[in-house]
Each structure stands twice: as C-alpha cells, then as structure tokens.
Design a protein around this motif. Structure first.
Motif, PDB file in Angstrom:
ATOM      1  N   ALA A  29       3.008  -6.417   3.237  1.00  9.17           N
ATOM      2  CA  ALA A  29       2.581  -7.252   1.934  1.00  9.17           C
ATOM      3  C   ALA A  29       2.563  -5.700   0.955  1.00  9.17           C
ATOM      4  O   ALA A  29       2.305  -5.776  -0.444  1.00  9.17           O
ATOM      5  N   GLU A  30       2.947  -5.032   1.453  1.00  5.37           N
ATOM      6  CA  GLU A  30       2.669  -3.850   0.839  1.00  5.37           C
ATOM      7  C   GLU A  30       4.386  -3.328   0.365  1.00  5.37           C
ATOM      8  O   GLU A  30       4.926  -2.906   1.282  1.00  5.37           O
ATOM      9  N   PRO A  31       3.976  -2.767  -1.524  1.00  6.57           N
ATOM     10  CA  PRO A  31       5.887  -3.151  -1.560  1.00  6.57           C
ATOM     11  C   PRO A  31       6.525  -1.848  -1.506  1.00  6.57           C
ATOM     12  O   PRO A  31       7.414  -1.377  -1.327  1.00  6.57           O
ATOM     13  N   GLU A  32       5.516  -0.550  -0.827  1.00  2.00           N
ATOM     14  CA  GLU A  32       5.829   0.646  -0.662  1.00  2.00           C
ATOM     15  C   GLU A  32       5.838   0.541   0.996  1.00  2.00           C
ATOM     16  O   GLU A  32       6.887   1.726   1.189  1.00  2.00           O
ATOM     17  N   VAL A  33       5.756  -0.230   1.452  1.00  2.00           N
ATOM     18  CA  VAL A  33       6.291  -0.431   2.848  1.00  2.00           C
ATOM     19  C   VAL A  33       7.942   0.137   3.595  1.00  2.00           C
ATOM     20  O   VAL A  33       8.124  -1.822   3.494  1.00  2.00           O
ATOM     21  N   ALA A  34       8.188   1.029   3.878  1.00  2.51           N
ATOM     22  CA  ALA A  34       9.820   0.269   4.348  1.00  2.51           C
ATOM     23  C   ALA A  34       9.833  -0.164   5.696  1.00  2.51           C
ATOM     24  O   ALA A  34      10.835  -0.721   5.779  1.00  2.51           O
ATOM     25  N   ARG A 101      -3.282  -0.912  -1.417  1.00  2.00           N
ATOM     26  CA  ARG A 101      -3.783   0.188  -0.757  1.00  2.00           C
ATOM     27  C   ARG A 101      -2.590   1.496  -1.778  1.00  2.00           C
ATOM     28  O   ARG A 101      -3.183   2.478  -1.691  1.00  2.00           O
ATOM     29  N   PHE A 102      -1.449   1.582  -1.166  1.00  2.00           N
ATOM     30  CA  PHE A 102      -0.825   2.264  -1.313  1.00  2.00           C
ATOM     31  C   PHE A 102      -0.509   3.067  -2.746  1.00  2.00           C
ATOM     32  O   PHE A 102       0.371   3.964  -2.462  1.00  2.00           O
ATOM     33  N   ARG A 103      -0.147   1.995  -3.359  1.00  2.00           N
ATOM     34  CA  ARG A 103      -0.599   2.377  -5.094  1.00  2.00           C
ATOM     35  C   ARG A 103      -1.548   3.366  -5.653  1.00  2.00           C
ATOM     36  O   ARG A 103      -1.246   4.044  -6.089  1.00  2.00           O
ATOM     37  N   GLN A 104      -2.578   2.658  -4.731  1.00  2.00           N
ATOM     38  CA  GLN A 104      -4.007   3.911  -4.883  1.00  2.00           C
ATOM     39  C   GLN A 104      -3.558   5.228  -4.544  1.00  2.00           C
ATOM     40  O   GLN A 104      -3.700   6.454  -5.566  1.00  2.00           O
ATOM     41  N   LEU A 105      -3.018   5.306  -2.846  1.00  2.00           N
ATOM     42  CA  LEU A 105      -2.961   6.609  -2.320  1.00  2.00           C
ATOM     43  C   LEU A 105      -1.699   7.699  -3.557  1.00  2.00           C
ATOM     44  O   LEU A 105      -1.915   8.457  -3.429  1.00  2.00           O
TER      45      LEU A 105
END
Length: 333
Positions: A29-34, A101-105
């Motif tokens: 669900a995280e857009p940064e995850v490839a 999560r990854f947007r914040q990190l």
C-alpha cells in the motif's frame, strides 16, 4: 519520488499464515515501495499461499521458499541479495506498516539508517491510527544506542534494538554488512552496532509508522539458551576488535554482562529442568561468578509472578504503547 527513494520491504516468515497477508498488504500500500520480498523460511503451514493471496497484481511481490528453516538472518540476507531497490526496510511477518510510514521517513535527509517510532499492541486493529507525534529527528550514536538496550530497575525494558530502520543498500555494500546467520536473537542489534562502528548516520524520528503485534510465542519471546550465548559471544567479538570508541566501551561491556547474566540464568534453569536440581547446582558451583545472576534472576521471577495481576482492558484511544517517548504534533509550536 526519485529512483533513490524506492524501497525494498523484506519479510522473513515462518508459520505466519494468519498474519503474513496483513504484512504484505500494508507494504504494497506504500507508494514508495518498489519491491516486497517474502522469504518463507521452511514453514509447514500456508504461509506461502497466504502471502500470494495478498498480491495486488502490481508485479512488486516476490515470494521465495526455503525448504528447510535457516533463520531470519539467512532469509533477510537472501532477500537483500536478490533485490535491487536502494533502500531496505525489514518488516516482521506478524507486524504491519501504518499508512504514510515511508513518506514521513523519507522527508528527512542525510542518513544511512533511519527509524521511526513503534506502536506495540496485543490485538492488531488496522482501523486504529497511531498518535500524531512531531518527527523531532535526532542522531543516534553508538553509546546512546547501546544504552537504549540496557534494562534499568524500575524502568521499561531497554528496547532500541527493536527499531526497524530503513537502511541504505549502498552503505551496507560499501562496508560488507549483512546479518550474522549464526544468530537468531539480537541479530538486528548486532548489525546496527557494526554499522555505527563503521560511521553510519543513524537518524531516529518520533513519528510512528510501524505497528508491532506483541505475542507470547514470538521468536524474540522464545529465545533459547544457545541464542543468548551467540549474542553474548558476538558482542564479545566486537569488543575484542578494539574498534569500539572509548566512550562506548563501558556501556557495551554492561550490555554484554546483562546478556551473560541472562544466559547463566537460562543455563541453570535448563539444567534443573532437563537433569534435575543436582545438575543445576553443579553448574552453579562450577561457575561461581554466575551465582549472583542466577539468584537475582530467580528472585525477580518470583517477585514478578507474585505481583502479576490481570489488567483491565485498555480504552480504545489508549490501546497503544510506544517505543519512543514522543511529543504530540498537535502541541508543537
């Protein structure tokens, strides 16, 4: 989002058919995850099938199966070897990511490792969102990290080793850093220590993006005597290199003694259970330096058992315990 911000999520799983789907879905669900790489580490249930059922059809999920259990370190190392994304994130099979999560990190700059707050819960509730904490990024050096893993009487258990940082593949590769495959307890802690010794810039933010489900039968809750021995010996080996800076030597020795004390107590209890009281006493007499740790550990266990009382159910808005003390974003100036 640039190519350098793409993340590979690694999930090592053993008999996790009930939870692996939730973990996979939260990562996808995280857009940064490839990439999401699941390594089924010798399960004898439907872990592999349940992971596949969570696929979103985006082509980002890769599922590998070990026929024989090799441990989380070997599973993670294999996933690192076959993946390509420049950022690596570890997700335990019974845990999950909160949205964003990854947007914040990745809003933070200049780091080699970056970790966020963890919300511990006994019953996973994906509808329950964590409190909004101000990020308040800070650098974590070796001494502070080790201190954060040492328990203090009257204080919560030292837990910084539970942090699940995002790691830059380039840093791991440049320094030849991988998980020690002879360890099944504290392998995260040991890797982070070696990374910090290599000069890793380790940033921690108080914002919470990781949900950890507390289970009595988790791997970390079932560590064996030989697992404690392996962790103790690994830390002794690091100390023996002479590479630990002077300001961190004392705290590392304290942590090593704490692990050694836990190992001595577990060895004593194993001897008593497997071969009787005589064998346990023989072990204690043969290791007099371990007697205070054994006696103290037995006493603490008895006191804890006497004090233990069922707690009333926590209110819905108070059902999460956070690893890091944090400041509410709503109160930030």
């Amino acid at each position: 989002m640039t190519q350098q911000e793409k993340v590979c999520v690694i999930i090592a799983a053993k008999n996790a058919q009930e939870t692996i789907g939730r973990a996979v879905r939260s990562a996808l669900a995280e857009p940064e995850v490839a990439e999401v790489v699941v390594v089924d580490d010798g399960s004898d249930d439907r872990t592999m099938a349940a992971a596949g059922e969570a696929d979103d059809g985006s082509g980002r999920l890769d599922i590998i199966r070990f026929r024989v259990n090799r441990g989380p370190s070997a599973a993670r190392n294999h996933a690192i070897a076959i993946s390509r994304a420049p950022l690596i994130s570890i997700l335990d099979a019974d845990d999950f990511f909160f949205p964003g999560r990854f947007r914040q990190l990745l809003a933070c700059k200049d780091w080699d490792f970056i970790a966020d707050n963890i919300a511990f819960m006994e019953t996973p509730d994906l509808a329950q969102q964590p409190a909004r904490f101000a990020p308040r990024p800070r650098q974590l050096d070796l001494k502070a990290f080790i201190l954060g893993n040492i328990s203090r009487r009257g204080a919560p258990r030292g837990e910084l080793g539970f942090l699940k940082p995002v790691m830059r593949r380039a840093f791991l590769d440049a320094h030849g850093l991988r998980y020690r495959e002879d360890m099944r307890l504290g392998e995260d802690y040991e890797l982070y220590v070696r990374a910090l010794l290599k000069g890793a810039r380790y940033t921690v933010i108080e914002s919470c993006g990781y949900g950890a489900v507390v289970r009595a039968n988790s791997l970390s809750g079932q560590h064996r005597t030989k697992d404690l021995e392996a962790l103790r010996d690994a830390e002794r080996a690091i100390l023996a290199t002479g590479d630990v800076p002077p300001e961190a030597v004392g705290v590392m020795r304290r942590h090593c003694r704490e692990i050694g004390d836990r190992h001595a107590l577990r060895h004593f209890l194993d001897s008593r259970r497997e071969r009787g009281a005589g064998a346990a006493l023989a072990y204690a007499f043969a290791n007099p330096a371990a007697v205070p740790a054994i006696a103290g550990g037995i006493l603490r266990d008895k006191v804890d058992a006497a004090r233990r009382r069922p707690l009333p159910p926590a209110p819905q808005d108070r059902g999460l315990r956070y690893l890091l003390p944090a400041t509410s974003a709503a109160r930030r100036d």
